[in-house]
Structures are given as structure tokens and as C-alpha cells.
Design a protein around this motif. Structure first.
Motif, PDB file in Angstrom:
ATOM      1  N   ASN A  45      18.869 -23.816 -19.396  1.00  0.00           N
ATOM      2  CA  ASN A  45      19.039 -23.077 -18.149  1.00  0.00           C
ATOM      3  C   ASN A  45      20.363 -22.312 -18.257  1.00  0.00           C
ATOM      4  O   ASN A  45      21.380 -22.727 -17.694  1.00  0.00           O
ATOM      5  N   PRO A  46      20.373 -21.204 -19.005  1.00  0.00           N
ATOM      6  CA  PRO A  46      21.615 -20.489 -19.299  1.00  0.00           C
ATOM      7  C   PRO A  46      22.367 -20.070 -18.037  1.00  0.00           C
ATOM      8  O   PRO A  46      21.731 -19.717 -17.026  1.00  0.00           O
ATOM      9  N   LEU A  56      27.533 -28.888 -30.291  1.00  0.00           N
ATOM     10  CA  LEU A  56      26.665 -29.330 -29.210  1.00  0.00           C
ATOM     11  C   LEU A  56      27.361 -29.200 -27.858  1.00  0.00           C
ATOM     12  O   LEU A  56      26.723 -28.858 -26.859  1.00  0.00           O
ATOM     13  N   TYR A  57      28.664 -29.455 -27.807  1.00  0.00           N
ATOM     14  CA  TYR A  57      29.428 -29.269 -26.570  1.00  0.00           C
ATOM     15  C   TYR A  57      29.354 -27.806 -26.128  1.00  0.00           C
ATOM     16  O   TYR A  57      29.108 -27.499 -24.964  1.00  0.00           O
ATOM     17  N   ILE A  58      29.589 -26.913 -27.073  1.00  0.00           N
ATOM     18  CA  ILE A  58      29.594 -25.484 -26.752  1.00  0.00           C
ATOM     19  C   ILE A  58      28.207 -25.017 -26.340  1.00  0.00           C
ATOM     20  O   ILE A  58      28.046 -24.287 -25.359  1.00  0.00           O
ATOM     21  N   LYS A  59      27.204 -25.462 -27.072  1.00  0.00           N
ATOM     22  CA  LYS A  59      25.832 -25.057 -26.745  1.00  0.00           C
ATOM     23  C   LYS A  59      25.410 -25.601 -25.384  1.00  0.00           C
ATOM     24  O   LYS A  59      24.674 -24.934 -24.646  1.00  0.00           O
ATOM     25  N   ILE A  85      27.163 -25.774 -22.818  1.00  0.00           N
ATOM     26  CA  ILE A  85      27.715 -24.883 -21.795  1.00  0.00           C
ATOM     27  C   ILE A  85      27.083 -23.504 -21.874  1.00  0.00           C
ATOM     28  O   ILE A  85      26.595 -22.961 -20.879  1.00  0.00           O
ATOM     29  N   THR A  86      27.083 -22.899 -23.055  1.00  0.00           N
ATOM     30  CA  THR A  86      26.646 -21.510 -23.182  1.00  0.00           C
ATOM     31  C   THR A  86      25.143 -21.345 -23.018  1.00  0.00           C
ATOM     32  O   THR A  86      24.670 -20.294 -22.578  1.00  0.00           O
ATOM     33  N   LYS A  90      31.647 -31.933 -16.482  1.00  0.00           N
ATOM     34  CA  LYS A  90      33.084 -31.726 -16.280  1.00  0.00           C
ATOM     35  C   LYS A  90      33.481 -30.292 -16.625  1.00  0.00           C
ATOM     36  O   LYS A  90      34.257 -29.649 -15.904  1.00  0.00           O
ATOM     37  N   ALA A  91      32.957 -29.770 -17.727  1.00  0.00           N
ATOM     38  CA  ALA A  91      33.303 -28.415 -18.155  1.00  0.00           C
ATOM     39  C   ALA A  91      32.788 -27.381 -17.166  1.00  0.00           C
ATOM     40  O   ALA A  91      33.509 -26.438 -16.797  1.00  0.00           O
ATOM     41  N   ASN A  92      31.554 -27.545 -16.718  1.00  0.00           N
ATOM     42  CA  ASN A  92      30.994 -26.592 -15.754  1.00  0.00           C
ATOM     43  C   ASN A  92      31.774 -26.590 -14.445  1.00  0.00           C
ATOM     44  O   ASN A  92      31.970 -25.528 -13.827  1.00  0.00           O
TER      45      ASN A  92
END
Length: 302
Positions: free
Chosen positions: A177-178, A101-104, A106-107, A80-82
Motif C-alpha cells: 500500500n504505497p 526490508l526496513y526501507i521497502k 516504508i517506500t 514508528k517510522a511512518n
């Protein structure tokens, strides 16, 4: 190029939301919540969810997207965030919160097996006991077993769950996969003494805003066994309403447990080398963060 995402992270009560509101107005952008409980509807006061006035001033996303009886997995949150990051016309959006964990996800672009929790399978596995569960994990996924503590039942169960659902070890389905776009990460921190004072103030404010009534309403609607009611803040008030403690003790326990939680958050985020840290107590916080962002934007544009 310019940053496609700005992260504002740190422990609870360090002032992330206040800084994000100011920054969002300055950049004419939106806020994406990175809080694992704000995604649930009706859990408002105890999660320090942005008020309706704040949401009217700055659009907020990834809050109130699930019913309390549902479970949002990290993989679902990541998806959803992506999608929002790639589709919103506002750039750069602000990813704001304390769920590391949510932030990681994504980033760092964590690769997360798309396997929803299976309560029946977990219940069956639990009957074996942690000692046998871990021995089983060592057989089917020795790589994961070396990274999971023998007493960590939550991660052991998850690894076994993924193996039995997909037929593949979770260790073979993980990795990073950054994203290719630039990301700026701003971390807020303060001394433990100041943080304790902030937590005490926030706890008082929650109670003044009607936190006890919120928990009462949730219990009446969903029952005492709702898992979310066993989380930070809600558990202590639930115990008070059950007559297991008084309100003064419940409030003291909220402060103690929140302080312990904040300590774990600080440890997590301090391990992320890409975060640029600021003292949330400094008088020129907004100016310092804004200056850093402008410098980084210029750097990206070169």
C-alpha cells in the motif's frame, strides 16, 4: 508538492552516513535510521552507530529504541517510522541505511501481519523438522509455499507462526500500500575493490575504537547466548573472546563476512528500479546528488 522523504541507501561502507550528514545540514532536516541493529541500545561500535557528536549536530531517530533483550519486528519499525515521517516538522527527513526490508516497508508500504514472534510455538514447530514443516505449509498456505524455498526454515516458521496465531494464511495478509507522498531514493555504490578497502579500513577503525571491549561488556551484562551477539562482527569477536580463534583471524573473518553481506545488499538494492544511483567515489558526489534533488523538487512542483 515536494518530496516528503529522501532515502539514502546502499551496501555497508559506501558512505551513506557521511553523505546524509552533509545533506541534512544543507536541507536543515533530520535523519531516520534504517539499520536493523542500530535500533538496539549498547550495540554501538559494531553497528557503526552515529557518534554523540554527530547526533548533537543532526537529530537522529530510530536508534537506541530497544533493549538488546527485546526484538523489534519490521511491522513495529514501520509503524514508528511512518509516525515520524508524518509528524516531524522537518521536511523532507532522510531515511538512511542498508536494511533493505526496513526501507521497502516504508517506500512500498508493505502490509505486514502484526504478529510478534512466539518462541514457544516456534520451538515446538522446529521439532518437526524442516521437511515436515514445509509439507505442513503446503497444506495450510500453498501460495506462500510456492514463494518459499523448501530449505528456508526461517520463512517457513514465520508463515506457520502467522497462520496458527491469526487463523489466516500470511499470503492473504501481505501486499503493498504505497504512500501517497513523493519519495526520492538515492543509492550509493562503488567497485568491489574499493568496497573491500573501505570494509578493511572500517574494521580497523572499529577495533581501534574499542570494539573488543564493547563485546566484552555486552557478554558480561547479557551472557554469551544473547542472539544479537551472533550477528555480523559481534560473532567473530565473541569467538575470539571464547578462545576459539585469535584476534588476527577474527579480524580477517569480519572483513570476509562483511564483504559477503555487502554483496547481498547490493543485489537487493539493484533490484529496486526507483533508486537513482551514484558512485560514492566520484569527486563531485555532493554536488551531483544535490543537483538531482533540486531537479526532482522542481519536477514535483510543476
Amino acid at each position: 508538492m515536494q518530496p516528503s522523504l529522501i532515502v539514502i541507501c546502499g551496501a555497508t561502507a559506501t558512505g551513506k552516513s557521511r553523505l546524509a550528514m552533509t545533506l541534512a545540514q544543507h536541507l536543515n532536516t533530520v535523519i531516520l535510521s534504517a539499520d536493523s541493529r542500530q535500533v538496539y541500545r549498547e550495540f554501538d561500535i559494531g553497528t557503526a552507530k552515529p557518534t554523540w557528536e554527530e547526533q548533537a549536530l543532526i537529530p537522529h531517530y530510530l536508534i537506541d529504541i530497544c533493549d538488546p533483550t527485546e526484538t523489534l519486528t519490521v511491522a513495529e519499525y514501520q509503524e514508528k517510522a511512518n509516525h515520524l515521517i508524518s509528524s516531524l516538522p522537518h521536511s523532507p527527513p532522510l531515511l538512511v541505511g542498508g536494511t533493505g526490508l526496513y526501507i521497502k516497508a516504508i517506500t512500498r508500504g508493505l502490509k505486514i501481519p502484526r504478529v510478534s514472534p512466539h518462541p514457544q510455538l516456534r520451538s515446538s514447530l522446529k521439532r518437526l523438522g524442516q521437511l515436515q514443516l514445509y509439507a505442513l505449509l503446503q497444506q495450510v498456505d500453498p501460495n506462500s509455499a510456492t514463494k518459499i524455498h523448501p530449505n528456508d526454515q526461517v520463512r517457513t516458521l514465520r508463515a506457520l507462526e502467522v497462520f496458527y496465531i491469526t487463523g489466516k494464511p500470511i499470503s492473504e495478509q501481505q501486499g503493498e500500500n504505497p504512500p501517497s507522498y513523493p519519495i526520492l531514493q538515492v543509492g550509493l555504490d562503488c567497485s568491489p575493490e574499493v568496497l573491500t578497502e573501505r570494509i578493511q579500513y572500517r574494521t580497523e577503525q572499529m577495533l581501534a575504537l574499542g570494539f573488543v571491549e564493547e563485546v566484552k561488556g555486552l557478554i558480561k551484562k547479557y551472557g554469551w547466548s544473547l542472539p544479537l551477539l551472533d550477528t555480523l562482527g559481534y560473532q567473530e569477536i565473541k569467538d575470539y573472546l571464547a578462545g576459539e580463534t585469535d584476534l588476527k583471524t577474527a579480524k580477517e573473518l569480519m572483513v570476509i563476512h562483511t564483504r559477503q553481506f555487502a554483496k547481498r545488499q547490493r543485489t537487493w538494492f539493484k533490484g529496486q528500479s526507483e533508486i537513482k544511483w551514484f558512485d560514492s567515489e566520484q569527486s563531485d558526489l555532493w554536488e551531483a546528488v544535490s543537483k538531482m534533488i533540486n531537479i526532482e523538487i522542481e519536477r514535483f512542483q510543476k
